[in-house]
Design a protein around this motif. Structure first.
Motif, PDB file in Angstrom:
ATOM      1  N   TYR A   9      -1.150  22.110   8.315  1.00 24.89           N
ATOM      2  CA  TYR A   9      -0.765  20.664   8.492  1.00 24.89           C
ATOM      3  C   TYR A   9      -1.745  19.734   8.920  1.00 24.89           C
ATOM      4  CZ  TYR A   9       4.481  21.844   7.854  1.00 24.89           C
ATOM      5  OH  TYR A   9       5.629  22.172   7.290  1.00 24.89           O
ATOM      6  N   GLY A  10      -2.414  20.242   9.867  1.00 25.03           N
ATOM      7  CA  GLY A  10      -3.437  19.395  10.340  1.00 25.03           C
ATOM      8  C   GLY A  10      -4.507  18.876   9.240  1.00 25.03           C
ATOM      9  N   ILE A  11      -5.005  19.988   8.501  1.00 31.48           N
ATOM     10  CA  ILE A  11      -6.073  19.921   7.605  1.00 31.48           C
ATOM     11  C   ILE A  11      -5.291  18.798   6.396  1.00 31.48           C
ATOM     12  CG2 ILE A  11      -7.104  20.965   5.576  1.00 31.48           C
ATOM     13  CD1 ILE A  11      -7.260  23.740   7.507  1.00 31.48           C
ATOM     14  N   ALA A  12      -4.151  19.349   6.247  1.00 27.28           N
ATOM     15  CA  ALA A  12      -3.618  18.239   4.998  1.00 27.28           C
ATOM     16  C   ALA A  12      -3.540  16.753   5.653  1.00 27.28           C
ATOM     17  CB  ALA A  12      -2.034  18.893   4.779  1.00 27.28           C
ATOM     18  N   ASP A  13      -3.224  16.605   6.782  1.00 25.21           N
ATOM     19  CA  ASP A  13      -2.980  15.223   7.352  1.00 25.21           C
ATOM     20  C   ASP A  13      -4.421  14.577   7.274  1.00 25.21           C
ATOM     21  OD1 ASP A  13      -1.550  13.196   8.939  1.00 25.21           O
ATOM     22  OD2 ASP A  13      -2.994  13.643  10.381  1.00 25.21           O
ATOM     23  N   ASP A  14      -5.486  15.230   7.269  1.00 28.90           N
ATOM     24  CA  ASP A  14      -6.871  14.625   7.151  1.00 28.90           C
ATOM     25  C   ASP A  14      -6.858  14.154   5.709  1.00 28.90           C
ATOM     26  OD1 ASP A  14      -8.254  14.684   9.558  1.00 28.90           O
ATOM     27  OD2 ASP A  14      -8.945  16.699   9.336  1.00 28.90           O
ATOM     28  N   LEU A  15      -6.438  14.729   4.829  1.00 32.99           N
ATOM     29  CA  LEU A  15      -6.508  14.259   3.373  1.00 32.99           C
ATOM     30  C   LEU A  15      -5.664  13.143   3.119  1.00 32.99           C
ATOM     31  CD1 LEU A  15      -7.384  14.502   0.609  1.00 32.99           C
ATOM     32  CD2 LEU A  15      -5.815  16.388   0.073  1.00 32.99           C
ATOM     33  N   ARG A  16      -4.537  13.293   3.554  1.00 37.65           N
ATOM     34  CA  ARG A  16      -3.576  12.128   3.660  1.00 37.65           C
ATOM     35  C   ARG A  16      -4.213  10.648   4.317  1.00 37.65           C
ATOM     36  NH1 ARG A  16       2.350  12.639   6.475  1.00 37.65           N
ATOM     37  NH2 ARG A  16       0.974  13.335   8.018  1.00 37.65           N
ATOM     38  N   TRP A  17      -4.851  10.934   5.328  1.00 38.99           N
ATOM     39  CA  TRP A  17      -5.574   9.603   5.907  1.00 38.99           C
ATOM     40  C   TRP A  17      -6.476   9.454   5.090  1.00 38.99           C
ATOM     41  CZ3 TRP A  17      -3.604   6.076   8.691  1.00 38.99           C
ATOM     42  CH2 TRP A  17      -2.560   6.118   9.439  1.00 38.99           C
ATOM     43  N   GLY A  18      -7.473  10.338   4.403  1.00 36.96           N
ATOM     44  CA  GLY A  18      -8.425   9.672   3.925  1.00 36.96           C
ATOM     45  C   GLY A  18      -7.934   8.959   2.741  1.00 36.96           C
ATOM     46  N   LEU A  19      -7.141   9.459   2.077  1.00 38.73           N
ATOM     47  CA  LEU A  19      -6.297   8.752   0.921  1.00 38.73           C
ATOM     48  C   LEU A  19      -5.830   7.156   1.061  1.00 38.73           C
ATOM     49  CD1 LEU A  19      -4.523  11.730  -0.871  1.00 38.73           C
ATOM     50  CD2 LEU A  19      -6.623  10.340  -1.816  1.00 38.73           C
ATOM     51  N   ILE A  20      -5.123   7.093   2.332  1.00 39.31           N
ATOM     52  CA  ILE A  20      -4.731   5.870   2.831  1.00 39.31           C
ATOM     53  C   ILE A  20      -5.841   4.946   3.200  1.00 39.31           C
ATOM     54  CG2 ILE A  20      -3.694   4.625   4.899  1.00 39.31           C
ATOM     55  CD1 ILE A  20      -1.761   7.141   5.059  1.00 39.31           C
ATOM     56  N   GLY A  21      -6.858   5.568   3.860  1.00 37.36           N
ATOM     57  CA  GLY A  21      -8.086   4.685   4.042  1.00 37.36           C
ATOM     58  C   GLY A  21      -8.779   4.376   2.763  1.00 37.36           C
ATOM     59  N   ALA A  22      -8.649   5.031   1.821  1.00 43.98           N
ATOM     60  CA  ALA A  22      -9.522   4.655   0.685  1.00 43.98           C
ATOM     61  C   ALA A  22      -8.821   3.384  -0.366  1.00 43.98           C
ATOM     62  CB  ALA A  22      -9.539   6.042  -0.323  1.00 43.98           C
ATOM     63  N   VAL A  23      -7.351   3.630   0.053  1.00 43.77           N
ATOM     64  CA  VAL A  23      -6.669   2.653  -0.729  1.00 43.77           C
ATOM     65  C   VAL A  23      -6.765   1.312  -0.093  1.00 43.77           C
ATOM     66  CG1 VAL A  23      -4.399   1.974  -1.588  1.00 43.77           C
ATOM     67  CG2 VAL A  23      -4.884   4.194  -1.703  1.00 43.77           C
ATOM     68  N   VAL A  24      -6.347   1.297   1.298  1.00 46.76           N
ATOM     69  CA  VAL A  24      -6.678   0.245   1.974  1.00 46.76           C
ATOM     70  C   VAL A  24      -8.056  -0.484   2.000  1.00 46.76           C
ATOM     71  CG1 VAL A  24      -6.535  -0.812   4.261  1.00 46.76           C
ATOM     72  CG2 VAL A  24      -4.969   0.948   3.691  1.00 46.76           C
ATOM     73  N   ALA A  25      -9.056   0.379   1.695  1.00 43.20           N
ATOM     74  CA  ALA A  25     -10.445  -0.231   1.450  1.00 43.20           C
ATOM     75  C   ALA A  25     -10.647  -0.836   0.255  1.00 43.20           C
ATOM     76  CB  ALA A  25     -11.430   0.915   1.530  1.00 43.20           C
ATOM     77  N   ARG A  26      -9.875  -0.426  -0.910  1.00 37.23           N
ATOM     78  CA  ARG A  26      -9.948  -0.899  -2.017  1.00 37.23           C
ATOM     79  C   ARG A  26      -8.996  -2.368  -2.015  1.00 37.23           C
ATOM     80  NH1 ARG A  26     -10.721  -3.500  -5.821  1.00 37.23           N
ATOM     81  NH2 ARG A  26     -10.818  -3.153  -7.992  1.00 37.23           N
ATOM     82  N   ARG A  27      -7.998  -2.247  -1.465  1.00 41.45           N
ATOM     83  CA  ARG A  27      -6.912  -3.363  -1.635  1.00 41.45           C
ATOM     84  C   ARG A  27      -7.022  -4.502  -0.613  1.00 41.45           C
ATOM     85  NH1 ARG A  27      -1.279  -0.365  -2.629  1.00 41.45           N
ATOM     86  NH2 ARG A  27      -1.556   0.679  -4.574  1.00 41.45           N
ATOM     87  N   SER A  28      -7.497  -3.975   0.462  1.00 41.83           N
ATOM     88  CA  SER A  28      -7.626  -5.086   1.596  1.00 41.83           C
ATOM     89  C   SER A  28      -8.345  -6.378   1.324  1.00 41.83           C
ATOM     90  CB  SER A  28      -7.784  -4.502   2.923  1.00 41.83           C
ATOM     91  OG  SER A  28      -7.688  -5.396   4.058  1.00 41.83           O
ATOM     92  N   LEU A  29      -7.756  -7.458   1.816  1.00 43.13           N
ATOM     93  CA  LEU A  29      -8.619  -8.758   1.756  1.00 43.13           C
ATOM     94  C   LEU A  29      -9.653  -8.861   3.015  1.00 43.13           C
ATOM     95  CD1 LEU A  29      -5.789 -11.267   0.808  1.00 43.13           C
ATOM     96  CD2 LEU A  29      -7.415 -10.095  -0.876  1.00 43.13           C
ATOM     97  N   ARG A  30      -9.241  -8.021   4.002  1.00 44.48           N
ATOM     98  CA  ARG A  30     -10.180  -7.866   5.261  1.00 44.48           C
ATOM     99  C   ARG A  30     -11.409  -7.289   4.571  1.00 44.48           C
ATOM    100  NH1 ARG A  30      -6.104  -5.388   9.546  1.00 44.48           N
ATOM    101  NH2 ARG A  30      -5.391  -4.744   7.705  1.00 44.48           N
ATOM    102  N   GLU A  31     -12.679  -8.034   4.454  1.00 45.34           N
ATOM    103  CA  GLU A  31     -13.897  -7.664   3.983  1.00 45.34           C
ATOM    104  C   GLU A  31     -14.450  -6.775   5.102  1.00 45.34           C
ATOM    105  OE1 GLU A  31     -16.024 -10.762   2.324  1.00 45.34           O
ATOM    106  OE2 GLU A  31     -14.543 -10.884   0.597  1.00 45.34           O
ATOM    107  N   THR A  32     -14.425  -5.513   5.166  1.00 45.18           N
ATOM    108  CA  THR A  32     -15.083  -4.385   6.054  1.00 45.18           C
ATOM    109  C   THR A  32     -15.358  -3.268   5.532  1.00 45.18           C
ATOM    110  OG1 THR A  32     -14.662  -3.600   8.298  1.00 45.18           O
ATOM    111  CG2 THR A  32     -12.716  -3.928   7.304  1.00 45.18           C
TER     112      THR A  32
END
Length: 315
Positions: free
Chosen positions: A262-285
């Protein structure tokens, strides 16, 4: 939403809290937004409201960036349950429609969690105990496993053209194998906090612990919560085993293997969340991408560990 619009929403919510109506207040951003390394303040804009007598409240205004991975009704219900159980800040008002949560302000004597505080076994045990106590809360309206979310967030990432590692397909397919192995032995779902990021802890100078940010709360296998936390808190399995044994009253290898997966899977889940937010967010960072990259790296390390196949076999 502009800062001015947020401030108006914050003031309106605070005015509805008993004892705060008609009180002159000052509202200002409470903490800096920091995606990397701890995803702090990303899901909702944090505000601190202070009146002329020095009383203060902490107010969170949910951000539109988080809409694809947070169910606000469930998050606010979970925060309320944690408040009632004494494992989270006291909730004064939860307005789901407005996306505003008003809570007690854990100020003097409290600090946000950091990895160095988790070097203390007593703090680790207090965090685990708080998570376990929350699992006795009333059922939440949302029920989803980490494996289901990996599939959904992978679809989201591809649909929006997020920047992903070249081996993401392999990471996801390996997790599909893990999901099939875990499914027959998973425990009955209970309420879990669902977010192991260390910034989602408040720790007092006396060693008390409060869980904060219940945005990822859901009904799931209780070992999903413990496994995510052990992965965040410790770099190596011997320390994870020790903490697991203290948490469960003894060491049972099959349960520990499930928690680790579960812990290893959680890392993948958060990696995907971060990647989507990086692509969609209007916050340029670049911080969102940095956060995602680290979670992908740690997931990859777990999957490439020769012991991973042994974990699957010994469930």
């Amino acid at each position: 939403m502009t800062p001015e619009e947020q401030q108006d929403r914050v003031r309106a919510a605070v005015a509805a809290v008993p004892g705060w109506g008609g009180v002159a207040v000052t509202a200002e951003p409470a903490i800096p937004i920091l995606a990397s390394p701890s995803w702090r303040g990303v899901d909702g804009w944090p505000w601190r409201v202070v009146d002329g007598d020095g009383r203060s409240l902490f107010v969170k205004v949910m951000d539109e960036d988080a809409a694809f991975y947070i169910d606000v009704a469930t998050a606010f219900a979970a925060a309320g349950h944690a408040s009632d159980l004494g494992v989270g800040p006291k909730v004064h008002l939860a307005d789901v429609a407005a996306g505003v949560l008003v809570m007690e302000d854990l100020g003097a004597g409290w600090r946000v969690g950091t990895l160095d505080r988790l070097l203390d076994p007593a703090i680790v045990d207090a965090v685990v105990a708080a998570r376990a106590k929350f699992q006795a809360a009333p059922a939440l309206p949302r029920s989803v496993s980490v494996f289901e979310e990996i599939e959904r967030f992978h679809d989201d990432a591809r649909a929006c053209g997020a920047e992903l590692p070249a081996d993401t397909g392999w990471l996801v397919s390996e997790m599909a194998v893990a999901a099939a192995a875990v499914a027959p032995v998973a425990a009955a779902p209970v309420p879990i906090h669902g977010d192991a990021n260390v910034s989602n802890l408040m720790i007092s100078d006396a060693g008390e612990v409060r869980l904060i940010d219940f945005d990822r709360a859901t009904m799931a296998d209780p070992l999903e919560d413990l496994g995510g936390f052990l992965t965040e808190a410790f770099d190596q399995d011997p320390e994870r085993r020790d903490a697991f044994a203290r948490a469960t009253g003894g060491f049972e290898e099959r349960a520990f293997n499930r928690a680790r997966i579960y812990g290893i899977a959680d890392d993948l889940r958060w990696g995907l969340i971060g990647a989507v937010v990086a692509r969609r967010s209007l916050r340029e960072t670049f911080e969102f991408y940095k956060f995602a990259s680290w979670r992908f790296v740690r997931c990859r390390m777990g999957l490439r560990d020769p012991r991973f196949s042994e974990m699957l076999r010994r469930l």
